[in-house]
Motif scaffolding. Structure first.
Motif, mmCIF file in Angstrom:
data_model
loop_
_atom_site.group_PDB
_atom_site.id
_atom_site.type_symbol
_atom_site.label_atom_id
_atom_site.label_comp_id
_atom_site.label_asym_id
_atom_site.label_seq_id
_atom_site.Cartn_x
_atom_site.Cartn_y
_atom_site.Cartn_z
ATOM 1 N N GLU A 1 0.819 -1.210 0.000
ATOM 2 C CA GLU A 1 0.000 0.000 0.000
ATOM 3 C C GLU A 1 0.855 1.263 0.000
ATOM 4 O O GLU A 1 0.386 2.343 -0.373
ATOM 5 C CB GLU A 1 -0.943 -0.005 1.214
ATOM 6 C CG GLU A 1 -1.961 1.100 1.247
ATOM 7 C CD GLU A 1 -3.045 0.951 0.174
ATOM 8 O OE1 GLU A 1 -3.997 1.743 0.192
ATOM 9 O OE2 GLU A 1 -2.932 0.048 -0.686
ATOM 10 N N GLY A 2 2.131 1.132 0.387
ATOM 11 C CA GLY A 2 3.020 2.273 0.357
ATOM 12 C C GLY A 2 2.748 3.274 1.475
ATOM 13 O O GLY A 2 1.982 3.009 2.409
ATOM 14 N N GLU A 39 3.500 1.611 6.405
ATOM 15 C CA GLU A 39 4.903 1.242 6.237
ATOM 16 C C GLU A 39 5.577 2.200 5.250
ATOM 17 O O GLU A 39 5.555 1.952 4.056
ATOM 18 C CB GLU A 39 5.007 -0.205 5.768
ATOM 19 C CG GLU A 39 4.405 -1.200 6.770
ATOM 20 C CD GLU A 39 4.607 -2.651 6.377
ATOM 21 O OE1 GLU A 39 5.528 -2.958 5.586
ATOM 22 O OE2 GLU A 39 3.845 -3.487 6.858
ATOM 23 N N TYR A 40 6.207 3.268 5.713
ATOM 24 C CA TYR A 40 6.366 3.712 7.090
ATOM 25 C C TYR A 40 6.275 5.222 7.094
ATOM 26 O O TYR A 40 6.631 5.869 6.094
ATOM 27 C CB TYR A 40 7.736 3.302 7.651
ATOM 28 C CG TYR A 40 7.970 1.817 7.675
ATOM 29 C CD1 TYR A 40 7.465 1.006 8.686
ATOM 30 C CD2 TYR A 40 8.704 1.220 6.653
ATOM 31 C CE1 TYR A 40 7.700 -0.365 8.709
ATOM 32 C CE2 TYR A 40 8.935 -0.147 6.668
ATOM 33 C CZ TYR A 40 8.434 -0.942 7.685
ATOM 34 O OH TYR A 40 8.647 -2.285 7.689
ATOM 35 N N ALA A 81 1.244 -2.087 13.490
ATOM 36 C CA ALA A 81 2.440 -2.856 13.156
ATOM 37 C C ALA A 81 3.547 -1.858 12.877
ATOM 38 O O ALA A 81 3.371 -0.930 12.079
ATOM 39 C CB ALA A 81 2.187 -3.737 11.934
ATOM 40 N N VAL A 82 4.704 -2.025 13.534
ATOM 41 C CA VAL A 82 5.746 -0.998 13.487
ATOM 42 C C VAL A 82 7.098 -1.583 13.111
ATOM 43 O O VAL A 82 7.373 -2.769 13.335
ATOM 44 C CB VAL A 82 5.855 -0.281 14.848
ATOM 45 C CG1 VAL A 82 4.565 0.449 15.185
ATOM 46 C CG2 VAL A 82 6.224 -1.271 15.965
ATOM 47 N N ALA A 142 17.174 2.335 13.547
ATOM 48 C CA ALA A 142 17.415 3.192 12.383
ATOM 49 C C ALA A 142 16.125 3.556 11.668
ATOM 50 O O ALA A 142 15.979 4.663 11.147
ATOM 51 C CB ALA A 142 18.366 2.484 11.416
ATOM 52 N N SER A 143 15.166 2.644 11.625
ATOM 53 C CA SER A 143 13.901 2.904 10.957
ATOM 54 C C SER A 143 12.862 3.473 11.916
ATOM 55 O O SER A 143 12.200 4.472 11.610
ATOM 56 C CB SER A 143 13.374 1.607 10.323
ATOM 57 O OG SER A 143 12.149 1.830 9.672
ATOM 58 N N ALA A 144 12.726 2.857 13.079
ATOM 59 C CA ALA A 144 11.688 3.274 14.026
ATOM 60 C C ALA A 144 11.889 4.707 14.501
ATOM 61 O O ALA A 144 10.919 5.451 14.700
ATOM 62 C CB ALA A 144 11.656 2.320 15.211
ATOM 63 N N SER A 145 13.136 5.119 14.683
ATOM 64 C CA SER A 145 13.393 6.480 15.171
ATOM 65 C C SER A 145 12.982 7.538 14.156
ATOM 66 O O SER A 145 12.688 8.681 14.519
ATOM 67 C CB SER A 145 14.874 6.629 15.526
ATOM 68 O OG SER A 145 15.690 6.411 14.386
#
Length: 511
Positions: free
Chosen positions: A109-110, A148-149, A186-187, A192-195
């Motif tokens: 879905e981007g 995401e994300y 959903a995370v 590096a990504s979550a921050s």
């Protein structure tokens, strides 16, 4: 009075421990409906007792803040459709304790449409209202946000997505509370990504639970082989930095960043990541890779293979996919010619669930239920990985505790077939069906008349061929490569159902 106070404190703690249940959350990828052969998984194939929450993936988001149904023929009853939404939520009739959730978004879905909606106050309010109405209309108990994300990929507002996501969840929380619906997300797992994407303390206030996607830590996008979901940090010559991408590090980050442990649900993959080795002689972790490896025979995606697909390959070609174990990473891997696969087996999954429990997390989730051995092709039981997860998590299936088994931590391999030894059975009961929920336990006895050499051929539960009331369990001890045999009897008047692994009413059992 002091003594009474101590007793009250003890009783309150005891009641909490007894009533609190670890979550086992299962995502269901509905496109599995269109797979062929043993990979085809429809709603009717789902076991409504094997998960505490079932998440339906996916619906989409439109730029005008409305909800998009991806496959109307599959999901609705109109025009002779399959009515998946209805069938999915009717699973709660078989298990009233089951919670059903609809997931919105997903990788395909981007990020762009989420970004547009989240960054506009009017669209945020409209989406929150539409999402709550949609969730309630089709009978779901909640919605799972799978953006995401934020601030990544094709996002149109990368500088402001992070705070905008918090604002969007705040609006949703207000609307979902009005209808008593759950809200989860959903995370991304690693720092590096979550921050980049989340104000973790803020989103935690609005979410009932947080599904940390602690998998896809390595894959065919890397130039060398790496583990899909290593539990622990591991050494690899060509992975000096990326080796920090492991489950423990990811969970520690979320905890340290402000997520309450009682809201974190740790992700476990029921699939592997495959690589194409540049040199077949180099087949350990960190070996050079030229890209995606073998595809699963049902999922048909290069670089990815379901647990059910790998176990069938091993069944059809014994010895072709040797299982190797990495003590540092606490995960297995395998290879065959130029194909190298990182995956999870029973032992690594057991260790992951134990880790989640040791950290006091809310539970675990799996992506995804249809890549477990849901047909029981490789073992005598359907859903062997999810049954193991429930067992280790101490969850109840169908009215009684799951039988406890022992999984060896040995990584040694044997070229000889297993031998068999009988032992006294464990003092635990098999699950009973909800239709027989008043019957809460089974009795267990040894059966000395059974010849040990003719009982066990593979691990699992098996019905006595001469008595439908009796069954036995074969547990492989990987240290000795011998089977332990446990004998059971169902409660009087019930038969052992080999399909669902429960003691059930005779008219519901094919015996």
């Amino acid at each position: 009075m002091v003594k009474i106070a101590y007793i009250l404190v003890f009783l309150i703690a005891f009641i909490y421990l007894v009533t609190a249940e670890n979550k086992v959350i299962c995502y269901y990828g509905t496109w599995a409906t269109y797979r062929n052969g043993n990979g085809k998984c429809e709603v009717k194939d789902l076991n409504p007792h094997i998960c505490s929450h079932l998440i339906y993936g996916f619906v989409g988001i439109n730029e005008d803040a409305t909800i998009r149904i991806m496959d109307p023929w599959l999901e609705l009853p109109d025009n002779w459709g399959k009515d998946n939404f209805g069938e999915f939520n009717r699973l709660k009739k078989a298990n009233p304790n089951l919670k059903t959730i609809v997931a919105i978004g997903g990788w395909n879905e981007g990020s762009a449409k989420f970004s547009k909606v989240a960054n506009d106050q009017t669209l945020r309010e409209n989406f929150a209202r539409n999402a709550a109405e949609f969730t309630a209309k089709y009978g779901f108990d909640g919605m799972d946000m799978d953006w995401e994300y934020p601030s990544q990929r094709d996002s149109t507002n990368k500088d402001t997505d992070k705070p905008a996501f918090s604002l969007l969840l705040a609006e949703m929380r207000k609307e979902f509370d009005k209808k008593q619906l759950s809200l989860s997300a959903a995370v991304a797992a690693v720092n590096a990504s979550a921050s980049l994407s989340y104000d973790i303390p803020t989103i935690s206030k609005y979410l009932d639970f947080i599904n940390v996607m602690s998998y896809d830590l390595h894959g065919a996008w890397d130039p060398v082989t790496g583990y899909n979901a290593a539990l622990k940090r591991y050494d690899a010559e060509d992975l000096p930095v990326e080796a920090s991408l492991n489950v423990e590090t990811a969970i520690d980050y979320w905890l340290s960043a402000g997520a309450p442990k009682e809201k974190i649900v740790m992700g476990i993959p029921l699939y592997g990541r495959s690589f194409r080795l540049a040199n077949q002689a180099q087949n350990t972790v960190g070996s050079p890779s030229t890209g995606a490896g073998i595809a699963g025979q049902y999922t048909s995606e290069n670089g990815m293979i379901g647990y059910n697909e790998l176990c069938e390959k091993r069944l059809n070609l014994p010895g072709a996919w040797p299982e190797k174990w990495d003590d540092q990473a606490s995960v297995p891997y395998t290879f065959n010619n130029a194909d190298w696969i990182s995956y999870d087996n029973e032992l690594s999954i057991k260790m992951k669930v134990e880790y989640a429990l040791s950290k006091g997390l809310s539970g675990v989730m799996v992506w995804s239920i249809e890549t477990d051995d849901f047909r029981g092709v490789c073992q005598s039981t359907k859903y062997p990985l999810l049954r193991l997860i429930n067992e280790v998590a101490g969850r109840v299936i169908g009215g009684s505790n799951v039988t406890t088994t022992t999984i060896s931590t040995s990584s040694s391999q044997s070229t000889q077939g297993p031998t068999i030894s009988t032992t006294n059975p464990p003092a635990t009961g098999m699950p009973t069906s909800t239709s027989a929920s008043t019957l809460t336990s089974t009795s267990t006895t040894t059966d000395p008349s059974t010849s040990p050499g003719s009982v066990c051929k593979k691990p699992g539960y098996f019905r006595n061929e001469d008595d439908c009331n009796k069954f036995y369990q074969c547990v492989l001890d990987s240290d000795t490569m011998s089977y332990r045999v446990y004998y059971f009897s169902c409660p009087s008047g019930l038969f052992f159902d080999a399909d669902t692994i429960i003691c059930n009413f005779p008219h519901l059992v094919d015996c």
